[in-house]
Scaffold this motif. Structure first.
Motif, mmCIF file in Angstrom:
data_model
loop_
_atom_site.group_PDB
_atom_site.id
_atom_site.type_symbol
_atom_site.label_atom_id
_atom_site.label_comp_id
_atom_site.label_asym_id
_atom_site.label_seq_id
_atom_site.Cartn_x
_atom_site.Cartn_y
_atom_site.Cartn_z
ATOM 1 N N LYS A 137 -17.797 -20.579 -18.070
ATOM 2 C CA LYS A 137 -16.905 -21.438 -17.066
ATOM 3 C C LYS A 137 -17.933 -22.004 -16.104
ATOM 4 O O LYS A 137 -18.785 -21.860 -15.681
ATOM 5 N N ILE A 138 -17.407 -23.447 -15.818
ATOM 6 C CA ILE A 138 -17.750 -24.270 -14.570
ATOM 7 C C ILE A 138 -16.842 -24.281 -13.414
ATOM 8 O O ILE A 138 -15.725 -24.754 -13.806
ATOM 9 N N ASP A 139 -17.131 -23.447 -12.342
ATOM 10 C CA ASP A 139 -16.208 -23.364 -11.287
ATOM 11 C C ASP A 139 -16.002 -24.877 -10.821
ATOM 12 O O ASP A 139 -16.897 -25.705 -10.656
ATOM 13 N N LEU A 140 -14.986 -25.114 -10.024
ATOM 14 C CA LEU A 140 -14.299 -26.427 -9.913
ATOM 15 C C LEU A 140 -15.157 -26.719 -8.431
ATOM 16 O O LEU A 140 -15.354 -27.957 -8.424
ATOM 17 N N LEU A 141 -15.902 -25.986 -7.748
ATOM 18 C CA LEU A 141 -16.475 -25.972 -6.477
ATOM 19 C C LEU A 141 -18.118 -25.790 -6.710
ATOM 20 O O LEU A 141 -18.779 -26.057 -5.612
ATOM 21 N N ASP A 142 -18.601 -25.521 -7.905
ATOM 22 C CA ASP A 142 -19.819 -25.553 -8.467
ATOM 23 C C ASP A 142 -20.508 -26.837 -8.069
ATOM 24 O O ASP A 142 -20.043 -28.050 -8.153
ATOM 25 N N ASP A 143 -21.571 -26.739 -7.244
ATOM 26 C CA ASP A 143 -22.501 -28.251 -7.081
ATOM 27 C C ASP A 143 -23.212 -28.580 -8.285
ATOM 28 O O ASP A 143 -23.065 -27.901 -9.369
ATOM 29 N N ALA A 144 -23.824 -29.817 -8.146
ATOM 30 C CA ALA A 144 -24.355 -30.399 -9.395
ATOM 31 C C ALA A 144 -25.437 -29.521 -9.998
ATOM 32 O O ALA A 144 -25.750 -29.800 -11.095
ATOM 33 N N ALA A 145 -26.071 -28.803 -9.193
ATOM 34 C CA ALA A 145 -27.519 -28.147 -9.619
ATOM 35 C C ALA A 145 -26.897 -26.926 -10.554
ATOM 36 O O ALA A 145 -27.398 -26.583 -11.516
ATOM 37 N N ALA A 146 -25.569 -26.278 -10.135
ATOM 38 C CA ALA A 146 -25.154 -25.200 -10.705
ATOM 39 C C ALA A 146 -24.426 -25.779 -12.139
ATOM 40 O O ALA A 146 -24.475 -25.157 -13.251
ATOM 41 N N VAL A 147 -23.961 -27.068 -12.078
ATOM 42 C CA VAL A 147 -23.546 -27.570 -13.281
ATOM 43 C C VAL A 147 -24.551 -27.661 -14.276
ATOM 44 O O VAL A 147 -24.587 -27.422 -15.492
ATOM 45 N N LYS A 148 -25.680 -28.221 -13.779
ATOM 46 C CA LYS A 148 -26.911 -28.653 -14.739
ATOM 47 C C LYS A 148 -27.284 -27.321 -15.314
ATOM 48 O O LYS A 148 -27.571 -27.030 -16.512
ATOM 49 N N ARG A 149 -27.501 -26.190 -14.583
ATOM 50 C CA ARG A 149 -28.019 -24.793 -14.781
ATOM 51 C C ARG A 149 -27.227 -24.311 -15.960
ATOM 52 O O ARG A 149 -27.402 -23.713 -16.917
ATOM 53 N N LYS A 150 -25.589 -24.367 -15.775
ATOM 54 C CA LYS A 150 -24.650 -23.757 -16.737
ATOM 55 C C LYS A 150 -24.771 -24.431 -18.121
ATOM 56 O O LYS A 150 -24.720 -23.678 -19.147
ATOM 57 N N LEU A 151 -24.955 -25.814 -17.951
ATOM 58 C CA LEU A 151 -24.865 -26.577 -19.083
ATOM 59 C C LEU A 151 -26.227 -26.361 -19.843
ATOM 60 O O LEU A 151 -26.143 -26.296 -21.096
ATOM 61 N N LYS A 152 -27.376 -26.235 -19.274
ATOM 62 C CA LYS A 152 -28.550 -25.998 -19.828
ATOM 63 C C LYS A 152 -28.649 -24.939 -20.957
ATOM 64 O O LYS A 152 -29.294 -24.523 -21.828
ATOM 65 N N LYS A 153 -28.037 -23.526 -20.136
ATOM 66 C CA LYS A 153 -27.768 -22.560 -20.893
ATOM 67 C C LYS A 153 -26.886 -22.462 -22.373
ATOM 68 O O LYS A 153 -27.028 -21.519 -22.987
ATOM 69 N N VAL A 154 -26.291 -23.417 -22.428
ATOM 70 C CA VAL A 154 -25.056 -23.447 -23.455
ATOM 71 C C VAL A 154 -25.817 -23.734 -24.861
ATOM 72 O O VAL A 154 -26.547 -24.597 -24.871
ATOM 73 N N GLY A 203 -8.508 -15.243 -11.003
ATOM 74 C CA GLY A 203 -9.900 -15.659 -10.486
ATOM 75 C C GLY A 203 -9.822 -17.270 -10.259
ATOM 76 O O GLY A 203 -8.782 -17.935 -10.368
ATOM 77 N N LYS A 204 -10.640 -17.781 -9.894
ATOM 78 C CA LYS A 204 -10.753 -19.533 -9.238
ATOM 79 C C LYS A 204 -10.529 -20.102 -10.601
ATOM 80 O O LYS A 204 -11.434 -20.187 -11.618
ATOM 81 N N PRO A 205 -9.709 -21.199 -10.443
ATOM 82 C CA PRO A 205 -9.562 -22.004 -11.696
ATOM 83 C C PRO A 205 -11.066 -22.968 -12.094
ATOM 84 O O PRO A 205 -11.768 -22.895 -10.885
ATOM 85 N N HIS A 206 -11.035 -23.309 -13.199
ATOM 86 C CA HIS A 206 -12.348 -24.010 -13.329
ATOM 87 C C HIS A 206 -12.291 -25.125 -14.241
ATOM 88 O O HIS A 206 -11.123 -25.500 -14.371
ATOM 89 N N MET A 207 -13.257 -25.535 -14.693
ATOM 90 C CA MET A 207 -13.110 -27.037 -15.627
ATOM 91 C C MET A 207 -12.080 -26.867 -16.535
ATOM 92 O O MET A 207 -11.508 -28.201 -16.785
#
Length: 528
Positions: free
Chosen positions: A227-244, A45-49
């Motif tokens: 995971k946070i994908d290396l090509l995730d945009d800022a909105a996706a980063v915020k969304r994923k962190l919010k769910k943590v 799979g794609k490398p991530h953070m």
């Protein structure tokens, strides 16, 4: 770069590692020369953070004067339950090399002292192949399976390729002519296996870090919520962190682990950014002080998450910019084509390029539905089988389903419960009674026991609700699957239960309109 002492080199090499096997040997080598170390990554799979953990350590290795090799383990990626289709191996290796270089540039690590090696460049040689045969003559199935238990996808009936995987990784350190291997603690069993299996080869040093995923477990390319994908945009980063999940005062969480193992080694500091109303900004130059403040609730989880998001975007911005290049966009889309659109190789096929390996479009042909068990009795002619009447909300009425759950699942626990079934298999007689669907269960088998439990639809589900795979384009399922094509068998190897109890296919959640399908108790289990 100024000359540093062997002691300082060892400190750089070993800092932020969870375990080192062979530290005394490391000390002896550094007294006379620089260390030769390699890090291998299977191109799945794609490398991530979480890949910033090895990247920051590679920076430490280079500062310590190490000779560093990065192995793009393409053959391993294929052998691990074919996580990377054979026809995409070369493309994914190119993607990994480009994205790893972009990561290293983003944290200021020079590339001139690095060497990239592709696994198939030497793993298909005569010498390597003969060593594989030699290995197969001295290693038992039990030892091979045990060695790969934390790395290779575990299924009830493992493919031979998964049993070969640990041995091939053990051989890599010899063929790359290194002193040390750098890899996660999940590979510890492979490291110790290598020492026992190759008594004639030199013992290597093993350097082991690990970073939890956002959910608190290990980050995984196949577990989307981890995971946070290396090509995730800022909105996706915020969304994923919010769910943590990040409980106030509880320092055992993935966010703090990420700060400790990624942020501090790269930047040397971390700043909590918040309004003056809540205390204003606070800069930390030591991780322990941040952890103490979080434990005392002087730092709120919301402020921790928003501050981490700023750092993550700082790391990702240069990578996003590089991957705006048209050639890299094309590479990304061909190495990881949309599900159902994997490009087929038009050249002459080899056996490993058969249709068995191209499973990405299979789930859209399968019909999963929710049903309610209305009547449940033992099969009149088989003590190991249940005879169930399940309502799927169909005009033709309930279906008869025969399941081999007697003795594994209590009869009363199935009565009147909602279940998930595969509804377009060809009906099959089981001890004289035709079964018109398959009840899906999570299962975990050890050497001494087997645990089984039916998959649980989400709360609010209704009889007849369609079950689908998140992110996979949906079409009308085949009326009946052709048993000769073994569609279900090809799908089943990629079905699993995550550490959070969610049912997935190739890392994508299995869901209904009401939420995710899950297992109530079993974790990291198979689905059958």
């Amino acid at each position: 770069m100024s000359v540093i002492s062997p002691e300082e080199k060892q400190r750089l090499i070993t800092r932020n590692l969870q375990e080192v096997l062979g530290e005394s040997k490391l000390s002896e080598i550094l007294k006379t020369r620089d260390l030769k170390v390699y890090w291998g990554t299977a191109t799945t799979g794609k490398p991530h953070m979480a890949y910033f953990v090895p990247m920051s350590k590679i920076g430490d290795f280079l500062k310590a004067g190490c000779e560093v090799t990065i192995l793009l383990a393409d053959l391993h990626a294929y052998l691990d339950n074919m996580k990377a289709p054979w026809e995409l191996l070369s493309l994914r290796s190119k993607y990994y090399e480009n994205v790893i270089k972009a990561m290293l540039r983003s944290i200021g690590v020079p590339l001139d002292k690095l060497k990239f090696v592709q696994g198939t460049d030497y793993q298909l040689s005569k010498e390597y192949t003969l060593d594989v045969y030699r290995l197969s003559s001295v290693v038992t199935e039990h030892d091979a399976k045990k060695a790969g238990a934390e790395v290779v996808k575990q299924v009830d009936h493992p493919l031979l390729s998964g049993l070969l995987y640990p041995g091939l990784q053990a051989l890599d350190e010899e063929y790359l002519k290194v002193d040390a291997q750098f890899g996660g603690v999940d590979q510890r069993k492979i490291f110790t296996f290598a020492e026992k299996a190759f008594s004639g080869y030199e013992k290597r040093i093993d350097l082991m870090p690990m970073v939890p995923g956002l959910t608190g477990n290990k980050m995984s390319s196949s577990v989307e919520e981890s995971k946070i994908d290396l090509l995730d945009d800022a909105a996706a980063v915020k969304r994923k962190l919010k769910k943590v999940f990040c409980e106030p005062g509880n320092v055992s969480n993935g966010i703090l682990s990420f700060i400790k193992l990624v942020v501090f080694p790269i930047f040397g500091e971390f700043e909590i950014v918040r309004s003056k109303e809540f205390g204003g900004n606070v800069k930390y130059e030591e991780y322990d002080k941040l952890e103490a403040d979080f434990a005392s609730e002087a730092v709120h989880p919301g402020d921790l998450k928003s501050s981490v998001a700023l750092v993550i975007n700082r790391l990702l911005d240069p990578i996003r910019e590089e991957f705006k290049d048209p050639e890299l966009i094309k590479l990304t889309n061909t190495a990881y084509p949309p599900v159902g659109k994997a490009k087929k190789n038009t050249k002459a096929k080899t056996p490993v390029q058969s249709d068995y390996c191209r499973r990405s479009s299979i789930p859209v042909t399968v019909g999963y539905r929710e049903g309610e068990v209305q009547l449940l009795v033992l099969h009149p002619d088989a003590d190991s089988l249940y005879l169930e009447t399940i309502d799927f909300g169909e005009p033709s009425g309930p279906r008869t389903v025969v399941s081999g759950l007697a003795g594994l699942v209590p009869l009363d626990s199935l009565q009147n419960r909602m279940v998930v079934c595969l509804c377009n298999l060809k009906p099959q007689k089981m001890r004289g009674i035709e079964s018109q669907a398959m009840l899906l269960c999570a299962s975990h088998k050890s050497e001494t026991s087997k645990e089984v439990e039916p998959l649980a639809p989400p709360t609010g589900s209704n009889v007849g609700d369609k079950v689908f795979i998140e992110g996979v384009p949906q079409v009308t399922p085949d009326e009946k699957l052709n048993p000769k094509k073994k569609v279900w068998e090809k799908i089943q190897v990629d079905l699993s239960i995550t550490k959070d109890g969610i049912a997935t296919w190739q890392g994508k959640n299995i869901v209904t309109s009401q939420g995710a399908v899950s297992a109530a108790n079993l974790r990291e289990a198979n689905i059958s």
